[in-house]
Design a protein around this motif. Structure first.
Motif, PDB file in Angstrom:
ATOM      1  N   VAL A   1      14.578 -15.992  -4.790  1.00 17.43           N
ATOM      2  CA  VAL A   1      13.461 -15.724  -5.679  1.00 17.43           C
ATOM      3  C   VAL A   1      12.170 -16.092  -4.969  1.00 17.43           C
ATOM      4  O   VAL A   1      12.034 -17.186  -4.430  1.00 17.43           O
ATOM      5  N   VAL A   2      11.209 -15.168  -4.976  1.00 16.55           N
ATOM      6  CA  VAL A   2       9.912 -15.449  -4.375  1.00 16.55           C
ATOM      7  C   VAL A   2       8.836 -15.381  -5.448  1.00 16.55           C
ATOM      8  O   VAL A   2       8.924 -14.583  -6.393  1.00 16.55           O
TER       9      VAL A   2
ATOM     10  N   TYR B   1       4.672  -7.953   5.317  1.00 16.37           N
ATOM     11  CA  TYR B   1       5.319  -6.744   4.815  1.00 16.37           C
ATOM     12  C   TYR B   1       6.714  -7.067   4.297  1.00 16.37           C
ATOM     13  O   TYR B   1       7.124  -6.598   3.227  1.00 16.37           O
ATOM     14  N   GLU B   2       7.455  -7.889   5.042  1.00 13.48           N
ATOM     15  CA  GLU B   2       8.808  -8.256   4.613  1.00 13.48           C
ATOM     16  C   GLU B   2       8.764  -9.055   3.313  1.00 13.48           C
ATOM     17  O   GLU B   2       9.606  -8.878   2.429  1.00 13.48           O
ATOM     18  N   PHE B   3       7.779  -9.945   3.212  1.00 14.41           N
ATOM     19  CA  PHE B   3       7.634 -10.724   1.982  1.00 14.41           C
ATOM     20  C   PHE B   3       7.351  -9.808   0.784  1.00 14.41           C
ATOM     21  O   PHE B   3       7.976  -9.933  -0.272  1.00 14.41           O
ATOM     22  N   TYR B   4       6.404  -8.875   0.943  1.00 10.86           N
ATOM     23  CA  TYR B   4       6.036  -8.015  -0.180  1.00 10.86           C
ATOM     24  C   TYR B   4       7.182  -7.068  -0.542  1.00 10.86           C
ATOM     25  O   TYR B   4       7.394  -6.754  -1.715  1.00 10.86           O
ATOM     26  N   LYS B   5       7.941  -6.620   0.457  1.00 12.70           N
ATOM     27  CA  LYS B   5       9.110  -5.782   0.169  1.00 12.70           C
ATOM     28  C   LYS B   5      10.149  -6.580  -0.613  1.00 12.70           C
ATOM     29  O   LYS B   5      10.780  -6.057  -1.545  1.00 12.70           O
TER      30      LYS B   5
ATOM     31  N   VAL C   1       7.720  -0.438  -2.059  1.00 11.10           N
ATOM     32  CA  VAL C   1       6.509  -0.896  -1.374  1.00 11.10           C
ATOM     33  C   VAL C   1       6.210   0.029  -0.204  1.00 11.10           C
ATOM     34  O   VAL C   1       7.117   0.426   0.540  1.00 11.10           O
ATOM     35  N   PHE C   2       4.923   0.368  -0.027  1.00 11.34           N
ATOM     36  CA  PHE C   2       4.486   1.193   1.094  1.00 11.34           C
ATOM     37  C   PHE C   2       3.233   0.584   1.703  1.00 11.34           C
ATOM     38  O   PHE C   2       2.460  -0.102   1.022  1.00 11.34           O
ATOM     39  N   LYS C   3       3.040   0.837   3.004  1.00  7.66           N
ATOM     40  CA  LYS C   3       1.772   0.494   3.624  1.00  7.66           C
ATOM     41  C   LYS C   3       0.778   1.588   3.260  1.00  7.66           C
ATOM     42  O   LYS C   3       0.920   2.733   3.690  1.00  7.66           O
TER      43      LYS C   3
ATOM     44  N   PHE D   1      -7.847  -5.050   8.716  1.00  5.82           N
ATOM     45  CA  PHE D   1      -7.444  -5.145   7.323  1.00  5.82           C
ATOM     46  C   PHE D   1      -6.215  -4.269   7.088  1.00  5.82           C
ATOM     47  O   PHE D   1      -6.011  -3.259   7.772  1.00  5.82           O
ATOM     48  N   VAL D   2      -5.412  -4.671   6.114  1.00  8.40           N
ATOM     49  CA  VAL D   2      -4.239  -3.892   5.752  1.00  8.40           C
ATOM     50  C   VAL D   2      -4.054  -3.950   4.242  1.00  8.40           C
ATOM     51  O   VAL D   2      -4.369  -4.973   3.610  1.00  8.40           O
ATOM     52  N   THR D   3      -3.600  -2.840   3.660  1.00  8.18           N
ATOM     53  CA  THR D   3      -3.319  -2.777   2.223  1.00  8.18           C
ATOM     54  C   THR D   3      -1.880  -2.347   2.013  1.00  8.18           C
ATOM     55  O   THR D   3      -1.447  -1.318   2.546  1.00  8.18           O
ATOM     56  N   LEU D   4      -1.144  -3.132   1.256  1.00 11.04           N
ATOM     57  CA  LEU D   4       0.222  -2.794   0.860  1.00 11.04           C
ATOM     58  C   LEU D   4       0.205  -2.477  -0.622  1.00 11.04           C
ATOM     59  O   LEU D   4      -0.417  -3.205  -1.411  1.00 11.04           O
ATOM     60  N   SER D   5       0.890  -1.428  -1.010  1.00 13.39           N
ATOM     61  CA  SER D   5       0.804  -1.002  -2.408  1.00 13.39           C
ATOM     62  C   SER D   5       2.170  -0.667  -2.971  1.00 13.39           C
ATOM     63  O   SER D   5       3.153  -0.523  -2.245  1.00 13.39           O
TER      64      SER D   5
END
Length: 687
Positions: A39-40, A56-60, A70-72, A85-89
């Motif tokens: 659980v995160v 990215y791995e955390f958000y996935k 999840v996508f970049k 900068f980077v946006t994950l959505s």
């Protein structure tokens, strides 16, 4: 973007918030991120990550937990072109776009303009800080269906590798999937859909062929033809699949085959050099000569790393060497390779390369909160344990102290400790091939000639050059050992005995033991019925030279038959008399040692067959002896031509050769050679 415009350095106090992705594919959250095993917490502004990949791995993982893909979404570079900068959505963000030709029958789409996302800033050192987060979705979330999200329909690299290994080891797809499901705590947590994995496994066999580039096949065939024209004893074999494509190749020249007769006691099977341009591994069988230098026995190009391929390769080595199997082999930790060795070479000793194992420690254990201390304890157990019992105790203490009972990797290593732990393998002869570090000379025979961009055509062109340099180095060492000698450091005649017999490199190793004698003394002795038991104390430096400790070694000496052994087992492992035995022999007033303690393998006065062989890559240094050897070898073909026509003629030819051999007292090369007789025993008992 809010505080994305902050140009300062990342606050150091938040650096503990990070995420470790282990090699087994599991994601482990550390410190404040983790609430439980799987659980995160939701992402929040200020979180720090070591890299974009970790973010990215955390958000996935969070998306999988909550039930959304999840996508970049976007990235932005600074003026220097570096990622800034980077946006994950959420994967359901954005508008759906339908092509004009599909307006009547549009494709399914996930896009419903969901605004859930996170923004992050990338610093110059690669560290990433989350600057803003939007957690609200405009659609229903379904964690129980997360396994069907688009990202789960691909098989990631770690999963592919594990599936391949299971397939290579003969584990069925059903068993592999069942094991994976148990490992991940249920089918809903398994990281790849069963249908996708099944399709991946079914395609493995179809790709098992060599992917040769333009000119590669012709270059290989031309090389083999040229070598056989030069010498009919050049051996090669090509394995084809059912469609007629080349799958595997093995070859060995005459010099390698001759050298194998003298040094087949130990060989390393090296698969570390991969010709990555065509995804094709280059493998080699390498041993150690009388100077301790690497010497090639054979090599190959293979299409896979599975049990079937290794069996074919080992069978070719066996056929090439007239059925004479090696006595011991060093490999990396590979299930498919181990299974093939057990099938083809059931009687030989197999050892795992300790260097390969120890270099995996960071990837396997760095997630632990006490990693550095735990690593120190592990290294102490492996390198400093003086007996099997001491290793078992030290290992058990480490496992309990750091709660590692459930660690599968460490459990497998302990179960197979007889294959790699120094105190477990020192009873067998390994020709001085180190257990404590990588021997680059042995493992990297073609270092500098093979790299990630090397094609097969380029390699066969460089092959002769690589071997020529190795031959030149061996001949130079032969010359040095005959014309020069290392002065003795003591007045003991035993040292002079080794000086006169051994090559310079091996005498230097023996001489180190004579130097080490100054730190040893006989502490006590006990006479049994047939032999004496002596305690020899050595003052050893430990803890990186910060302190000294007295270590007791037991030496057993049967003076009537002159049998002597030490608990350190250096002679059994390396073929060099240890300082503890030397200390005892000098106390006993022994003037010289029997020849059984001067191994023929390390002698400089033996004329070995491979040094007489003329091959294409050392024509520049062809000696009169090589010319005579080559001439007689060609003329001797008449015996084979005559003898092979019938059993009767075979016996006539063999009888003639046997009479000649007995008349001139020549050792039968197929019946055993003095060069392969060692006064070394694997028996751990004193006598």
């Amino acid at each position: 973007m809010g505080d994305e415009l902050d140009q300062g350095t990342p606050p150091k106090e938040n650096m503990g918030v990070t995420m470790i992705v282990a090699e087994d594919g599991n994601t482990r959250e550390l410190d404040s991120i983790s609430k439980g095993k799987d659980v995160v917490e939701p992402p929040s502004a200020g979180m720090m990550f070591k890299s974009i990949e970790e973010l990215y791995e955390f958000y996935k993982t969070y998306g999988n937990q909550e039930g959304f893909p999840v996508f970049k979404k976007s990235t932005k570079n600074d003026k220097q072109g570096r990622l800034h900068f980077v946006t994950l959505s959420c994967g359901r963000g954005g508008k759906s776009r339908c092509k004009r030709d599909k307006l009547v029958n549009p494709s399914l789409t996930m896009k419903i303009e969901c605004n859930a996302k996170l923004n992050a800033r990338v610093y110059d050192d690669g560290v990433v800080r989350v600057t803003s987060v939007f957690l609200d979705h405009n659609h229903e979330l379904s964690p129980t269906r997360a396994r069907y999200l688009p990202r789960r329909r691909t098989v990631n690299t770690s999963i592919k590798r594990r599936r391949e290994k299971n397939d290579q080891a003969g584990v069925t797809v059903d068993k592999a999937l069942a094991s994976s499901i148990v490992e991940y705590g249920g089918q809903e947590n398994e990281t790849s859909l069963e249908k996708v994995c099944q399709s991946f496994i079914n395609n493995i066999d179809k790709t098992r062929k060599l992917f040769l580039g333009v000119g590669d096949a012709g270059a290989v065939c031309n090389y083999f033809n040229r070598m056989q024209e030069h010498n009919s004893n050049f051996y090669y074999s090509i394995d084809f699949n059912e469609e007629g494509h080349i799958r595997n190749i093995f070859w060995a020249d005459e010099r390698s085959r001759a050298a194998y007769k003298s040094f087949n006691d130990v060989l390393t099977f090296d698969t570390t050099h991969l010709i990555n341009k065509y995804g094709m591994p280059f493998v080699s069988f390498v041993g150690a000569n009388h100077h301790g230098q690497p010497i090639l026995f054979g090599c190959g190009l293979v299409s896979g790393e599975d049990t079937e391929t290794y069996i074919w390769l080992f069978m070719q080595l066996l056929a090439c060497m007239c059925g004479n199997a090696p006595k011991a082999i060093i490999t990396d930790q590979d299930i498919a390779m181990q299974k093939a060795i057990e099938i083809v070479f059931p009687e030989i000793q197999q050892r795992w390369c300790l260097w390969h194992i120890m270099k995996k420690i960071p990837g396997k254990l760095s997630w632990h909160s006490s990693y550095e201390l735990m690593k120190t304890n592990l290294m102490h157990a492996v390198y400093d344990s003086m007996s099997k019992e001491e290793f078992d105790f030290n290992w058990s203490q480490m496992i309990q102290k750091y709660s590692l009972e459930s660690n599968t990797w460490l459990s497998i290593l302990y179960e197979n400790r007889h294959r790699w732990v120094p105190v477990y393998i020192k009873d067998s002869f390994w020709a001085g091939m180190s257990t404590t570090q990588r021997n680059d000379n042995i493992h990297a025979f073609f270092e500098g000639y093979v790299n990630s961009k090397t094609t097969v055509k380029q390699f066969v062109e460089r092959y002769d050059k690589a071997l020529k340099i190795k031959v030149e180095k061996e001949l130079q060492e032969d010359l040095n050992s005959f014309n020069y000698c290392c002065p003795c450091v003591s007045h003991y005649n035993i040292e002079k005995q080794f000086q006169q017999a051994y090559t310079n490199s091996k005498f230097k190793e023996t001489q180190e033991e004579f130097k080490g004698k100054m730190f040893c003394y006989v502490h006590s002795m006990k006479e049994e019925e047939e032999f004496g038991v002596y305690e020899v104390i050595e003052d050893m430096v430990v803890e990186n030279g910060l302190s000294a400790q007295k270590v007791c070694f037991t030496v057993y000496f049967k003076q009537a038959e002159f049998d002597v052994r030490c608990s350190c087992r250096l002679f059994e492992f390396q073929g060099i008399l240890c300082r503890h035995i030397i200390t005892l022999l000098t106390v006993k007033g022994v003037y010289s040692v029997p020849l059984k303690y001067i191994l023929p393998r390390w002698r400089k006065d033996f004329r070995r067959e491979h040094t007489k062989v003329k091959v294409s890559y050392n024509n520049w240094n062809t000696t009169p002896e090589m010319k005579r050897y080559d001439l007689i070898s060609k003329k001797s073909v008449v015996f084979a031509d005559f003898g092979c026509t019938s059993d009767e003629n075979t016996q006539i030819a063999l009888d003639f050769i046997e009479q000649f051999r007995q008349k001139f007292n020549i050792v039968d090369p197929l019946g055993g050679s003095d060069q392969n007789i060692y006064a070394v025993s694997g028996n751990s008992q004193p006598f």
